[in-house]
Design a protein around this motif. Structure first.
Motif, mmCIF file in Angstrom:
data_model
loop_
_atom_site.group_PDB
_atom_site.id
_atom_site.type_symbol
_atom_site.label_atom_id
_atom_site.label_comp_id
_atom_site.label_asym_id
_atom_site.label_seq_id
_atom_site.Cartn_x
_atom_site.Cartn_y
_atom_site.Cartn_z
ATOM 1 N N GLN A 1 -3.811 0.088 1.229
ATOM 2 C CA GLN A 1 -3.500 -0.439 -0.095
ATOM 3 C C GLN A 1 -3.101 0.682 -1.055
ATOM 4 O O GLN A 1 -2.144 0.566 -1.823
ATOM 5 C CB GLN A 1 -4.711 -1.197 -0.635
ATOM 6 N N LYS A 2 -3.812 1.813 -0.978
ATOM 7 C CA LYS A 2 -3.520 2.920 -1.882
ATOM 8 C C LYS A 2 -2.207 3.607 -1.532
ATOM 9 O O LYS A 2 -1.476 4.063 -2.411
ATOM 10 C CB LYS A 2 -4.678 3.922 -1.871
ATOM 11 N N LEU A 3 -1.904 3.704 -0.252
ATOM 12 C CA LEU A 3 -0.629 4.292 0.151
ATOM 13 C C LEU A 3 0.534 3.435 -0.337
ATOM 14 O O LEU A 3 1.572 3.962 -0.763
ATOM 15 C CB LEU A 3 -0.573 4.441 1.663
ATOM 16 N N ARG A 4 0.387 2.118 -0.281
ATOM 17 C CA ARG A 4 1.429 1.222 -0.772
ATOM 18 C C ARG A 4 1.606 1.396 -2.276
ATOM 19 O O ARG A 4 2.722 1.416 -2.786
ATOM 20 C CB ARG A 4 1.077 -0.220 -0.442
ATOM 21 N N LYS A 5 0.502 1.534 -2.980
ATOM 22 C CA LYS A 5 0.605 1.717 -4.421
ATOM 23 C C LYS A 5 1.241 3.061 -4.760
ATOM 24 O O LYS A 5 1.923 3.203 -5.766
ATOM 25 C CB LYS A 5 -0.770 1.642 -5.068
ATOM 26 N N ALA A 6 1.045 4.054 -3.873
ATOM 27 C CA ALA A 6 1.582 5.388 -4.123
ATOM 28 C C ALA A 6 3.039 5.518 -3.712
ATOM 29 O O ALA A 6 3.540 6.636 -3.595
ATOM 30 C CB ALA A 6 0.738 6.436 -3.403
#
Length: 495
Positions: free
Chosen positions: A290-295
């Protein structure tokens, strides 16, 4: 009137209430204390960590399936997806081989096992059999065959990530072939299922501090702190070699993407601390995705590279295996020649690829390496039983960072990374509150209690962003991913 500053106890209480990082850190310390003071009680806390890991594992397979299918369908280019997978495998092989070589070089320079003069006949090899459950690592052929699913449902039931990945690729390719006109409801349904899964992740992550407390208490209760003194030289060497490898990862990430690994480490500090406490990268995989997608990494890149890395890119394990093999040989007085050490690298390059998800896989790989050399008694692997659990932290951090760097690098090469968005996120410019983790996991005070007065009182115009929220113009979307409706975007990229 000037606003009054809250007292220190209130600030601490607020931090513990809203910050997952603070909660997990406190649980870590409490777990160590309980394990040290009441070791008999601590061993009964094993279900706390195991239960959390079980809950997370139930989410991983459907999450990977949804992310990969949606990513392929939106990217609209199956050839690019295959090219991305090939580049990921090349990156994994280069990174794992580099980790093996660093481990061998470090072990040759420091000689962590020299002077121990251990007689292999005095070692209890039955403990190794108990650790591995009498299993064995699959051969290369078995590994490839086992990656192919025999049942659509079975791949999910067995939680086999490689099989789920293959199924997701087939479904994504079928959606591209049929087009949205023939199956207009399938892709929206998968996207909605993805939102539900991410919501479940938020619920489960509230239990993270309890899981860390139980896992650390069991670790200290079983092994104590004395094992650190006994194996101090080996432990320090492994962690120093891992630090060198991570520094090289930081250089590679900066060179390929221009991003800072240290800022990324701060960005995922809650997940990293949780992975350290539970000694499992699987426990944080949904949140890291999820955090990689947001980044700024595109869905198809995250969905393909990260789960594949869990099976193919075990950098921390590679470091440990190479150092562990030489430690064992030095401890029993066997001097390995350069040719034999090259053999170690070649054997570990193969055996490390089949380690994921197998109980006692490190000992199985070490035993296979010792057997292939013929010079090291296989029973000498028992020397590492006391220190193996201590090494989990090193393996977890190195494996996780290695896989995340691979996602950014491969995404950059394929034009699937929004660099500007990534820099803003890693610089904290998208944070809407003092602690992003509290918002992402649903931990803490409701937003209405924390929002500034101006934000509470300002009227919201339909179609306009709420007070304090970033403008959509400040968040560029990846060109290959079509813009989503505002409600859906806020749900998928809530952080």
């Amino acid at each position: 009137m000037p606003q009054s500053v809250p007292s220190l106890p209130r600030r601490v209480a607020r931090m513990l209430r809203t910050s997952l990082f603070a909660q997990v850190a406190c649980a870590l310390v409490l777990g160590v204390l309980v394990g040290k003071l009441w070791p008999d009680v601590a061993t009964d806390l094993q279900p706390l960590g195991d239960g959390f890991t079980r809950l997370i594992k139930t989410i991983i397979s459907p999450l990977v399936f949804c992310v990969v299918v949606v990513g392929i369908a939106k990217a609209g280019d199956l050839k690019a997806f295959g090219r991305m997978g090939l580049k990921a495998l090349i990156w994994f092989e280069v990174a794992s081989t580099l980790a093996l070589l660093i481990g061998l070089l470090a072990a040759n320079l420091v000689q962590p096992g020299s002077g121990m003069n251990v007689d292999p006949a005095t070692l209890d090899t039955s403990a190794v059999d108990a650790k591995t459950g009498g299993g064995s690592l699959p051969s290369t052929t078995e590994f490839v065959v086992n990656a192919l699913p025999t049942s659509f449902i079975g791949a999910f039931a067995e939680n086999s990530l490689l099989q789920v990945l293959i199924l997701a690729c087939l479904v994504g390719a079928a959606l591209l072939h049929l087009g949205h006109t023939k199956v207009p409801q399938v892709l929206p349904a998968i996207e909605q299922a993805q939102e539900i899964i991410f919501a479940i992740v938020g619920f489960v992550m509230r239990l993270a501090p309890i899981a860390v407390f139980g896992a650390m208490a069991v670790l200290i209760g079983q092994y104590g702190l004395g094992v650190i003194e006994t194996y101090a030289k080996l432990i320090i060497l492994c962690y120093a070699a891992a630090a060198l490898f991570i520094a090289l990862l930081a250089v590679a990430l900066k060179a390929v993407t221009g991003l800072s690994l240290w800022k990324f480490l701060r960005y995922i500090r809650e997940e990293m601390l949780l992975a350290l406490g539970t000694a499992s990268t699987e426990s944080v995989m949904p949140r890291v995705m999820q955090k990689l997608r947001k980044a700024g990494a595109r869905d198809d890149a995250v969905g393909l590279v990260l789960p594949t890395g869990y099976s193919f890119n075990l950098d921390g394990a590679s470091l440990y295996l190479s150092i562990g093999t030489l430690f064992i040989s030095q401890a029993v007085g066997v001097d390995l020649s350069l040719g034999q050490q090259i053999t170690v690298v070649l054997v570990l390059m193969l055996t490390s690829k089949g380690m994921a998800g197998i109980p006692g896989s490190a000992f199985l790989a070490l035993s296979a390496t010792a057997s292939s050399l013929g010079a090291i008694p296989a029973g000498a692997v028992a020397l590492l039983l006391g220190v193996d659990r201590i090494m989990d932290s090193m393996r977890v951090v190195t494996n996780l960072l290695g896989n995340c760097v691979a996602v950014f690098a491969v995404s950059r090469w394929e034009g699937a990374l929004d660099i500007e968005r990534a820099k803003k996120v890693l610089n904290g410019e998208h944070a809407s509150g003092p602690d992003e983790a509290a918002e992402s996991f649903g931990v803490g005070i409701p937003e209405a209690q924390e929002a500034p007065d101006a934000a509470k009182e300002a009227p919201i115009t339909p179609g306009a962003p709420a007070a304090g929220a970033p403008s959509t113009s400040e968040v560029p979307l990846s060109p290959a991913v079509p813009a989503q409706p505002a409600a859906k975007e806020s749900a998928t990229e809530a952080h």
